[in-house]
Write a protein that holds these residues in place. Structure first.
Motif, PDB file in Angstrom:
ATOM      1  N   LYS A 100     -66.672  21.800 -47.943  1.00 34.07           N
ATOM      2  CA  LYS A 100     -67.066  22.375 -46.673  1.00 34.07           C
ATOM      3  C   LYS A 100     -68.429  21.819 -46.284  1.00 34.07           C
ATOM      4  O   LYS A 100     -69.384  21.887 -47.036  1.00 34.07           O
ATOM      5  N   SER A 101     -68.510  21.233 -45.093  1.00 34.08           N
ATOM      6  CA  SER A 101     -69.782  20.681 -44.653  1.00 34.08           C
ATOM      7  C   SER A 101     -70.729  21.811 -44.313  1.00 34.08           C
ATOM      8  O   SER A 101     -70.329  22.893 -43.911  1.00 34.08           O
TER       9      SER A 101
ATOM     10  N   GLY B 203     -68.772  16.874 -33.483  1.00 33.40           N
ATOM     11  CA  GLY B 203     -67.850  17.751 -34.192  1.00 33.40           C
ATOM     12  C   GLY B 203     -68.197  19.212 -33.982  1.00 33.40           C
ATOM     13  O   GLY B 203     -69.297  19.572 -33.576  1.00 33.40           O
ATOM     14  N   THR B 204     -67.254  20.114 -34.246  1.00 27.54           N
ATOM     15  CA  THR B 204     -67.514  21.536 -34.110  1.00 27.54           C
ATOM     16  C   THR B 204     -66.577  22.316 -35.011  1.00 27.54           C
ATOM     17  O   THR B 204     -65.627  21.773 -35.551  1.00 27.54           O
ATOM     18  N   ARG B 205     -66.829  23.558 -35.157  1.00 23.57           N
ATOM     19  CA  ARG B 205     -65.947  24.440 -35.897  1.00 23.57           C
ATOM     20  C   ARG B 205     -65.401  25.487 -34.928  1.00 23.57           C
ATOM     21  O   ARG B 205     -66.118  25.987 -34.069  1.00 23.57           O
TER      22      ARG B 205
ATOM     23  N   VAL C 172     -70.073  16.177 -43.113  1.00 25.84           N
ATOM     24  CA  VAL C 172     -68.701  15.870 -43.481  1.00 25.84           C
ATOM     25  C   VAL C 172     -68.409  14.367 -43.402  1.00 25.84           C
ATOM     26  O   VAL C 172     -67.442  13.887 -43.986  1.00 25.84           O
TER      27      VAL C 172
ATOM     28  N   VAL D 119     -61.475  19.441 -42.902  1.00 21.65           N
ATOM     29  CA  VAL D 119     -61.517  18.950 -41.529  1.00 21.65           C
ATOM     30  C   VAL D 119     -60.160  19.162 -40.872  1.00 21.65           C
ATOM     31  O   VAL D 119     -59.139  19.335 -41.545  1.00 21.65           O
TER      32      VAL D 119
ATOM     33  N   THR E  63     -64.090  21.449 -39.799  1.00 24.60           N
ATOM     34  CA  THR E  63     -64.734  20.597 -38.802  1.00 24.60           C
ATOM     35  C   THR E  63     -63.690  19.725 -38.127  1.00 24.60           C
ATOM     36  O   THR E  63     -62.875  19.100 -38.786  1.00 24.60           O
ATOM     37  N   GLU E  64     -63.711  19.689 -36.803  1.00 25.03           N
ATOM     38  CA  GLU E  64     -62.783  18.842 -36.069  1.00 25.03           C
ATOM     39  C   GLU E  64     -63.343  17.428 -36.011  1.00 25.03           C
ATOM     40  O   GLU E  64     -64.494  17.209 -35.625  1.00 25.03           O
TER      41      GLU E  64
ATOM     42  N   ALA F 253     -73.355  22.075 -36.905  1.00 28.63           N
ATOM     43  CA  ALA F 253     -72.537  20.993 -36.349  1.00 28.63           C
ATOM     44  C   ALA F 253     -72.755  20.946 -34.852  1.00 28.63           C
ATOM     45  O   ALA F 253     -72.978  21.959 -34.201  1.00 28.63           O
TER      46      ALA F 253
ATOM     47  N   PHE G 184     -68.295  19.984 -30.087  1.00 26.26           N
ATOM     48  CA  PHE G 184     -67.190  19.019 -29.968  1.00 26.26           C
ATOM     49  C   PHE G 184     -66.655  19.015 -28.549  1.00 26.26           C
ATOM     50  O   PHE G 184     -66.408  20.060 -27.968  1.00 26.26           O
TER      51      PHE G 184
ATOM     52  N   ASP H   5     -73.140  14.429 -39.222  1.00 24.23           N
ATOM     53  CA  ASP H   5     -72.537  15.648 -39.753  1.00 24.23           C
ATOM     54  C   ASP H   5     -72.345  15.435 -41.250  1.00 24.23           C
ATOM     55  O   ASP H   5     -71.921  14.357 -41.666  1.00 24.23           O
TER      56      ASP H   5
END
Length: 341
Positions: free
Chosen positions: A14-15, A40-42, A283, A81, A49-50, A19, A22, A281
């Motif tokens: 998990k990053s 990126g975002t959650r 990730v 992700v 993360t997308e 973030a 996105f 990021d």
């Protein structure tokens, strides 16, 4: 190991940290929202993360999202992700998406490794069946148009791939130039001694086979080698025989349509996977490591899949320096990448 068992070895990473937001405003194939800064975002504080994966099919008849599904599933099993495919219509468009922060990872052409040096980093070179290098071919139809050499293409229509495709256009331009034909300002402008018609590898092949006004096609070997008898490669290029992943399958489709080999390029570095340089990021490091660790089994479809398989079987770590032969091709043509990307 079956794909279902990947969860047994899954390493969930998990990053951490904040973030960016996105956004996919204006992206081809995108459906996200946000301010488009591309970091990126959650979906929520605990969600994955997308990561947007920019794609371009080398051949128009390929469903590239389906083709890439094993890669997406593999990455989602190895890293926390959610992969968002961003399909594009050309090699140039993949680079444009990166330039405008429209994606984090991209399937690009070898030329983009040079064209995008300021905006994207090379993760690695894709490997097909053990080979990290591939070839460009120039082919014609046997005994139908009287063309038996590159010099014989003067004044003719030549079907080519995308203007940014190394194997489908750029390397063949140098081959034609070395044969004494005046390529003019092509592919950024007009050629003098022939008429280039740009499309993609499969379209160029089909135009040659089906359209009598087209005298030759310039493609990657993956597209036309099955239509060329194997002995022609034996006579013309020992490098192709020893290096090319396409040699074993050469001649396998001559019963459908047989083509005649006019020229084979020097070995070329295969297409890279790249990541956006300003992608910041935690990730990112995990994604890039997972891509380089992917095995042939990880990238294979299930047995019930009946579409086009993913054409590469792994990714070998690389950098921009590995694509210096592509820069040399551009220098030979006097082209600036900005002109065609």
């Amino acid at each position: 190991m079956s794909k279902g068992s990947r969860v047994d070895r899954r390493t969930v990473i998990k990053s951490t940290g904040a973030a960016g937001i996105f956004g996919l405003a204006g992206c081809l194939g995108g459906n996200g929202d946000g301010n488009g800064n591309g970091n990126g975002t959650r979906g929520d504080s605990d969600g994955p993360t997308e990561v947007r994966f920019v794609l371009n099919p080398a051949e128009s008849d390929v469903d590239i999202e389906a083709q890439y599904q094993p890669m997406f599933e593999y990455l989602e099993s190895e890293v926390d992700v959610a992969i968002e495919p961003v399909p594009t219509s050309s090699y140039a468009a993949t680079l444009q998406e990166i330039r405008r922060d429209g994606g984090e990872v991209a399937d690009t052409s070898p030329s983009a490794a040079v064209a995008g040096e300021e905006v994207a980093d090379v993760i690695g070179i894709r490997i097909a069946y053990g080979a990290a290098r591939y070839f460009s071919l120039i082919t014609t139809t046997p005994d139908e148009n009287g063309v038996d050499s590159l010099q014989g293409l003067e004044g003719e229509n030549i079907a080519m791939a995308s203007s940014l495709s190394v194997s489908g256009t750029l390397a063949p331009m140098v081959m034609l130039k070395d044969a004494g034909l005046d390529v003019g300002n092509a592919p950024d402008g007009d050629a003098v001694d022939f008429n280039p018609q740009y499309s993609d590898h499969s379209t160029a092949r089909e135009q040659l086979i089906e359209n009598p006004s087209v005298a030759a096609a310039t493609t990657g070997a993956f597209s036309t080698a099955p239509h060329v008898p194997q002995e022609q490669f034996d006579e013309m290029s020992q490098d192709f025989v020893e290096i090319s992943a396409e040699y074993e399958n050469a001649g396998s489709a001559t019963d459908e349509a047989e083509l005649q080999l006019l020229a084979v390029s020097d070995p070329l570095p295969r297409a890279p996977l790249m990541s956006r340089s300003n992608w910041d990021d935690p990730v990112r490091e995990d994604i890039e490591a997972a891509i380089l660790e992917a095995t042939e089994e990880d990238l294979a479809h299930d047995d019930d899949y009946d579409g086009e398989p993913l054409w590469f079987t792994g990714v070998q770590e690389a950098s921009h320096e590995d694509f210096e032969p592509i820069a040399a091709i551009m220098d030979e043509l006097g082209l600036e990448f900005g002109d065609i990307s």
